[in-house]
Design a protein around this motif. Structure first.
Motif, PDB file in Angstrom:
ATOM      1  N   ASP A   1       0.804  -1.219   0.000  1.00  0.00           N
ATOM      2  CA  ASP A   1       0.000   0.000   0.000  1.00  0.00           C
ATOM      3  C   ASP A   1       0.838   1.270   0.000  1.00  0.00           C
ATOM      4  N   GLY A   2       2.091   1.198   0.442  1.00  0.00           N
ATOM      5  CA  GLY A   2       2.900   2.405   0.570  1.00  0.00           C
ATOM      6  C   GLY A   2       3.578   2.860  -0.704  1.00  0.00           C
ATOM      7  N   LEU A   3       3.422   2.122  -1.803  1.00  0.00           N
ATOM      8  CA  LEU A   3       4.100   2.509  -3.041  1.00  0.00           C
ATOM      9  C   LEU A   3       3.514   3.793  -3.613  1.00  0.00           C
ATOM     10  N   GLU A   4       4.399   4.613  -4.200  1.00  0.00           N
ATOM     11  CA  GLU A   4       3.995   5.886  -4.783  1.00  0.00           C
ATOM     12  C   GLU A   4       3.796   5.752  -6.295  1.00  0.00           C
ATOM     13  N   PRO A   5       3.063   6.672  -6.931  1.00  0.00           N
ATOM     14  CA  PRO A   5       2.809   6.582  -8.377  1.00  0.00           C
ATOM     15  C   PRO A   5       4.074   6.651  -9.221  1.00  0.00           C
ATOM     16  N   ALA A   6       5.087   7.351  -8.738  1.00  0.00           N
ATOM     17  CA  ALA A   6       6.356   7.472  -9.465  1.00  0.00           C
ATOM     18  C   ALA A   6       7.498   7.082  -8.543  1.00  0.00           C
ATOM     19  N   CYS A   7       8.685   6.983  -9.131  1.00  0.00           N
ATOM     20  CA  CYS A   7       9.869   6.604  -8.351  1.00  0.00           C
ATOM     21  C   CYS A   7      10.472   7.854  -7.712  1.00  0.00           C
ATOM     22  N   GLU A   8      10.322   7.985  -6.423  1.00  0.00           N
ATOM     23  CA  GLU A   8      10.799   9.158  -5.696  1.00  0.00           C
ATOM     24  C   GLU A   8      12.130   8.842  -5.019  1.00  0.00           C
ATOM     25  N   ASP A   9      13.000   9.840  -4.986  1.00  0.00           N
ATOM     26  CA  ASP A   9      14.357   9.674  -4.473  1.00  0.00           C
ATOM     27  C   ASP A   9      14.437  10.146  -3.024  1.00  0.00           C
ATOM     28  N   TYR A  10      14.825   9.241  -2.120  1.00  0.00           N
ATOM     29  CA  TYR A  10      15.009   9.581  -0.707  1.00  0.00           C
ATOM     30  C   TYR A  10      16.457   9.328  -0.261  1.00  0.00           C
ATOM     31  N   GLY A  11      17.346   9.177  -1.230  1.00  0.00           N
ATOM     32  CA  GLY A  11      18.747   8.947  -0.894  1.00  0.00           C
ATOM     33  C   GLY A  11      19.015   7.578  -0.306  1.00  0.00           C
ATOM     34  N   GLN A  12      18.209   6.599  -0.666  1.00  0.00           N
ATOM     35  CA  GLN A  12      18.327   5.269  -0.084  1.00  0.00           C
ATOM     36  C   GLN A  12      19.203   4.333  -0.922  1.00  0.00           C
ATOM     37  N   ALA A  13      19.661   3.266  -0.287  1.00  0.00           N
ATOM     38  CA  ALA A  13      20.462   2.258  -0.981  1.00  0.00           C
ATOM     39  C   ALA A  13      20.257   0.913  -0.298  1.00  0.00           C
ATOM     40  N   VAL A  14      20.580  -0.138  -1.034  1.00  0.00           N
ATOM     41  CA  VAL A  14      20.511  -1.492  -0.481  1.00  0.00           C
ATOM     42  C   VAL A  14      21.810  -2.222  -0.824  1.00  0.00           C
ATOM     43  N   ARG A  15      22.088  -3.282  -0.071  1.00  0.00           N
ATOM     44  CA  ARG A  15      23.231  -4.138  -0.386  1.00  0.00           C
ATOM     45  C   ARG A  15      22.777  -5.585  -0.251  1.00  0.00           C
ATOM     46  N   TYR A  16      22.914  -6.313  -1.351  1.00  0.00           N
ATOM     47  CA  TYR A  16      22.450  -7.707  -1.412  1.00  0.00           C
ATOM     48  C   TYR A  16      23.453  -8.632  -0.732  1.00  0.00           C
ATOM     49  N   ARG A  17      22.941  -9.540   0.105  1.00  0.00           N
ATOM     50  CA  ARG A  17      23.791 -10.465   0.845  1.00  0.00           C
ATOM     51  C   ARG A  17      24.195 -11.687   0.014  1.00  0.00           C
ATOM     52  N   GLY A  18      23.522 -11.897  -1.113  1.00  0.00           N
ATOM     53  CA  GLY A  18      23.827 -13.062  -1.945  1.00  0.00           C
ATOM     54  C   GLY A  18      23.332 -14.371  -1.367  1.00  0.00           C
ATOM     55  N   THR A  19      22.241 -14.318  -0.614  1.00  0.00           N
ATOM     56  CA  THR A  19      21.786 -15.487   0.141  1.00  0.00           C
ATOM     57  C   THR A  19      20.562 -16.186  -0.442  1.00  0.00           C
ATOM     58  N   ILE A  20      20.097 -15.776  -1.618  1.00  0.00           N
ATOM     59  CA  ILE A  20      18.955 -16.464  -2.237  1.00  0.00           C
ATOM     60  C   ILE A  20      19.491 -17.604  -3.093  1.00  0.00           C
ATOM     61  N   PRO A  21      19.118 -18.847  -2.797  1.00  0.00           N
ATOM     62  CA  PRO A  21      19.623 -19.993  -3.566  1.00  0.00           C
ATOM     63  C   PRO A  21      19.350 -19.832  -5.064  1.00  0.00           C
ATOM     64  N   GLY A  22      20.392 -20.074  -5.856  1.00  0.00           N
ATOM     65  CA  GLY A  22      20.271 -19.938  -7.297  1.00  0.00           C
ATOM     66  C   GLY A  22      20.536 -18.537  -7.801  1.00  0.00           C
ATOM     67  N   HIS A  23      20.634 -17.593  -6.867  1.00  0.00           N
ATOM     68  CA  HIS A  23      20.867 -16.188  -7.243  1.00  0.00           C
ATOM     69  C   HIS A  23      21.954 -15.593  -6.347  1.00  0.00           C
ATOM     70  N   GLU A  24      22.975 -16.362  -6.107  1.00  0.00           N
ATOM     71  CA  GLU A  24      24.024 -15.938  -5.184  1.00  0.00           C
ATOM     72  C   GLU A  24      24.822 -14.741  -5.710  1.00  0.00           C
ATOM     73  N   ARG A  25      25.014 -14.648  -7.003  1.00  0.00           N
ATOM     74  CA  ARG A  25      25.816 -13.545  -7.557  1.00  0.00           C
ATOM     75  C   ARG A  25      25.033 -12.253  -7.642  1.00  0.00           C
TER      76      ARG A  25
END
Length: 347
Positions: A253-277
């Motif tokens: 429900d919290g998604l906005e109509p457009a992609c808004e920039d809040y200076g956020q970032a993510v870092r993937y841990r590589g822990t999903i089986p089959g998608h480690e890279r």
């Protein structure tokens, strides 16, 4: 055209009295090794009657409760059953008796093969999901493979799917789309309907219907142009290009109509089986393990407020807004873009 016509057409194909005339009902992308391994544990009779147009194997499906709309002979359901594992479950819904007979006829074989039983099949029309005994907000994942184009009231399918998803759940599906609206005169053609062409949504109409149903930021994962090998069919649809595309829609429900920039970032841990890279969130977000990856607020929520959360580190919050995310635009299928035009992407 309605579901009765679809039953008749695919019943004829199954009985050998009709042949498919396009590659709409074929999956051409090469599956990953773990998917190939899982497919090897699906009964050959089930695989022989598969008519999907995409590869329906959403990531991080272990332990999930999954609903397969238009489950057909059961290939996707039995594949997903292995991805979900003994802790998860799959419910398949289909309206074609011939297909259901194949799917149900191999329940015991697959249970013995897997070492557990976690699949069931219901007979029903996906336009009338609210008539089935399915509890609202009870599914983690809903999938479908080349069936929404076959129904008349596509808006209701999207609304019902949204209602059946848990908060943060996902509708992950492949279907056929058109670069423009299919003329009214072609909608009643039984061959074009059975070949998934006359019911193909114009991609702009799909985007609108999905958003109206509550899926506020549809994300394209993959797409490819369709080949029409039958000259008579090609002549009927001359001037219209068709595409097979896979989308993911999040019930957030919290998604906005457009992609808004809040200076956020993510870092993937590589822990999903089959998608480690790397994890492919969508066609514009291939997130490599260990790399700081800037995202808009919607993408941040798609990862932080869903089953993906445990596989990521999250940086930033929503306290400061920096405007629209750089490069944000309509997420149009790449292959549907006019020749020579670039396609802008969401984030």
């Amino acid at each position: 055209m309605n579901i009765e016509n679809s039953r008749d057409y695919y019943g004829q194909v199954l009985q050998g009295s009709a042949d498919l005339k396009t590659d709409a009902c074929c999956t051409v992308e090469a599956p990953a090794p773990e998917i190939r391994s899982a497919l090897a544990h699906v009964h050959p009779d089930v695989r022989a009657r598969y008519y999907g147009c995409g590869l329906i194997a959403p990531e991080a499906a272990h332990g999930m409760r999954i609903l397969d709309l238009g489950s057909g002979s059961g290939q996707d359901a039995y594949l997903l059953a292995q991805l979900a594992g003994a802790e998860g479950s799959v419910v398949g819904v289909d309206a074609t008796p011939e297909q259901l007979a194949v799917a149900r006829g191999h329940l015991d074989w697959h249970a013995e093969r897997f070492g557990y039983r976690n699949v069931e099949f219901l007979e029903g029309d996906i336009e009338q999901l609210d008539a089935l005994d399915l509890e609202p907000a009870s599914f983690d994942l809903i999938v479908s493979n080349c069936v929404i184009n076959l129904v008349a009231d596509k808006a209701k399918v999207f609304r019902d799917a949204h209602a059946l998803l848990k908060p943060g759940g996902e509708f992950y599906f492949s279907d056929v789309y058109a670069e423009r609206r299919v003329p009214e005169a072609l909608l009643s053609d039984p061959v074009l309907h059975g070949e998934c062409l006359s019911g193909a949504l114009y991609w702009g109409d799909f985007d609108r219907l999905a958003r109206e149903a509550g899926f506020r930021d549809p994300r394209l994962v993959t797409d490819r142009p369709l080949a029409i090998g039958d000259p008579a069919v090609a002549e009927k649809v001359d001037g219209i290009r068709f595409f097979s595309a896979t989308y993911r829609l999040f019930g957030l429900d919290g998604l906005e109509p457009a992609c808004e920039d809040y200076g956020q970032a993510v870092r993937y841990r590589g822990t999903i089986p089959g998608h480690e890279r790397a994890l492919t969130l969508d066609a514009h977000h291939v997130i490599e393990k260990g790399r700081m990856f800037a995202v808009c607020g919607n993408s941040w929520r798609m990862l932080a407020e869903t089953r993906f959360a445990e596989h990521f580190e999250f940086f930033g919050d929503f306290s400061t807004h920096y405007g629209i995310f750089p490069g944000c635009g309509e997420l149009m299928p790449f292959s549907a873009a006019p020749a020579g035009e670039a396609v802008s992407g969401c984030c």
